[in-house]
Write an enzyme that holds these catalytic residues in place. Structure first.
Site, PDB file in Angstrom:
ATOM      1  N   VAL A  50       6.145   4.291  15.148  1.00  0.00           N
ATOM      2  CA  VAL A  50       6.371   4.018  16.568  1.00  0.00           C
ATOM      3  C   VAL A  50       6.039   2.569  16.933  1.00  0.00           C
ATOM      4  O   VAL A  50       6.714   1.972  17.778  1.00  0.00           O
ATOM      5  CB  VAL A  50       5.552   5.008  17.439  1.00  0.00           C
ATOM      6  CG1 VAL A  50       4.050   4.841  17.215  1.00  0.00           C
ATOM      7  CG2 VAL A  50       5.904   4.864  18.906  1.00  0.00           C
ATOM      8  N   CYS A  99      -1.113  -6.386   0.747  1.00  0.00           N
ATOM      9  CA  CYS A  99       0.270  -6.137   1.172  1.00  0.00           C
ATOM     10  C   CYS A  99       0.674  -7.131   2.252  1.00  0.00           C
ATOM     11  O   CYS A  99       1.770  -7.692   2.221  1.00  0.00           O
ATOM     12  CB  CYS A  99       0.409  -4.709   1.678  1.00  0.00           C
ATOM     13  SG  CYS A  99       2.117  -4.230   2.062  1.00  0.00           S
ATOM     14  N   CYS A 115      -1.459   3.927   1.286  1.00  0.00           N
ATOM     15  CA  CYS A 115      -0.090   4.428   1.433  1.00  0.00           C
ATOM     16  C   CYS A 115       0.511   4.928   0.127  1.00  0.00           C
ATOM     17  O   CYS A 115       1.321   5.855   0.127  1.00  0.00           O
ATOM     18  CB  CYS A 115       0.797   3.350   2.047  1.00  0.00           C
ATOM     19  SG  CYS A 115       1.106   1.918   0.982  1.00  0.00           S
TER      20      CYS A 115
END
Length: 390
Positions: A11, A101, A199
């Site tokens: 979102v 990252c 992740c």
């Protein structure tokens, strides 16, 4: 301005892209395929970069009426983030893959490609703010919503990268407002749960995941005096501050729990001790970088006041910092001369006015002055109030 919007499928990035479009920018959406198994599905709020996330990103771009592309960065992600994560644990350190990252993928590889294609900026859904100083130089600051502030994980950004960063959520007072806005805009990700944990370890079992990639050998668990108090199946699976899963055969004399104080991969030993020995008052950091123009004191080698943060959601504590160019294994870096030194040998010495608990080599220390991010360093060593350097 031509803007490349990094679309994670969540979102935040969807609303950030929508705001960039509304601001009149020429926006193109791109989803980074980082997972080498693109058919993987999410498990609730675990995992990211899955086929579901890619589809959610595409639907958001379709709703906004902007082009959408998928760029395969999986090989670079594996080399620069996943392999680095394994190597750091194998060396007995506790890495932060989100920092790597951001440093090497989202604001290095992605930005590099975006600029090569003629884009002016990369837009993301991070909660952070870029402010210009009186001379027009970019500075990185905390977001308006401190509960969602992500300036810590962006502390690796350089002045050159900040010149091309766009964070449309910077002044948003809450995540609830972002979700409400997404719903008003008809974005299907309005109620999608946030991703968390690491992740690329979707089930959250970091120890099990590492056991498949690092050769684990049994060894001794010793206390702060060097006495053997237990055995382990592999030192690399332990982290500083860990309490659970130690399975010690000898209770502490005072009967209180013991915590991991140090991991020594060279002799495959885990050191445990009382909670009070987790308190750290001095940190030495390497791989130092500045988020914008360095403060004058840093370049001159003088000590400067700041606050230090060592976890993404940790509380910043008052501190004093100083840049030195001594060898990081030198017993006394305070005698180093900053002149005529190789910048790659820089060591950031941070003295904490309020000790922090469980600081581990491999973590990142980010320095602030007020809301401004000064820079960061990878922690190489820490000193306890009551114990020698770990």
């Amino acid at each position: 301005m031509r803007v490349l919007a990094a679309m994670s499928g969540g979102v935040d990035s969807a609303v950030a892209a929508a705001r960039a479009v509304e601001a009149g920018h020429d926006v193109v959406g791109v989803h980074l395929a980082l997972n080498r198994m693109p058919g993987t599905l999410r498990t609730g709020s675990r995992g990211c970069c899955t086929i579901e996330d890619s589809n959610d990103a595409w639907r958001a771009c379709d709703k906004l009426g902007i082009p959408f592309y998928v760029w395969d960065f999986s090989e670079r992600f594996k080399a620069d983030v996943v392999d680095d994560f394994v190597a750091e644990y194998a060396a007995g350190r506790t890495p932060n893959p989100c920092m790597r990252c951001n440093e090497r993928i989202k604001f290095a590889a992605l930005l590099e490609k975006a600029l090569a294609l003629g884009f002016d900026a990369v837009c993301t859904g991070h909660y952070a703010k870029v402010i210009r100083d009186a001379d027009g130089n970019p500075e990185l600051h905390r977001a308006a919503d401190w509960a969602k502030d992500q300036s810590y994980v962006l502390g690796v950004l350089t002045r050159e990268q900040l010149e091309h960063c766009l964070f449309p959520l910077a002044d948003t007072p809450s995540k609830a407002e972002v979700r409400a806005e997404a719903e008003r805009r008809g974005l299907s990700v309005a109620k999608k749960p946030d991703s968390h944990d690491i992740c690329f370890i979707a089930d959250g079992d970091t120890r099990g995941w590492l056991a498949e990639r690092i050769e684990m050998e049994p060894g001794n668990i010793v206390d702060e005096t060097g006495a053997t108090v237990g055995e382990h199946a592999g030192a690399n699976a332990f982290t500083v501050g860990q309490r659970r899963g130690l399975r010690l055969g000898h209770p502490a004399p005072d009967g209180k729990p013991r915590f991991v104080l140090e991991v020594r991969p060279k002799d495959n030993t885990v050191v445990v001790g009382p909670e009070r020995l987790l308190a750290v008052s001095e940190i030495r950091g390497i791989r130092v970088s500045w988020a914008g123009v360095p403060v004058a004191s840093a370049e001159s080698g003088e000590e400067f006041a700041c606050t230090a943060q060592v976890r993404a959601h940790g509380d910043p504590v008052p501190a004093r910092a100083r840049l030195t160019f001594a060898d990081r294994h030198d017993a006394d870096p305070h005698n180093a001369d900053p002149h005529n030194a190789d910048p790659h040998d820089a060591v950031l010495v941070v003295t904490l006015d309020t000790p922090l608990r469980g600081v581990a080599p491999g973590q990142t220390v980010v320095l602030y002055q007020g809301t401004r991010v000064l820079g960061q360093a990878t922690i190489d060593a820490a000193r306890s109030l009551d114990r020698a350097a770990l």
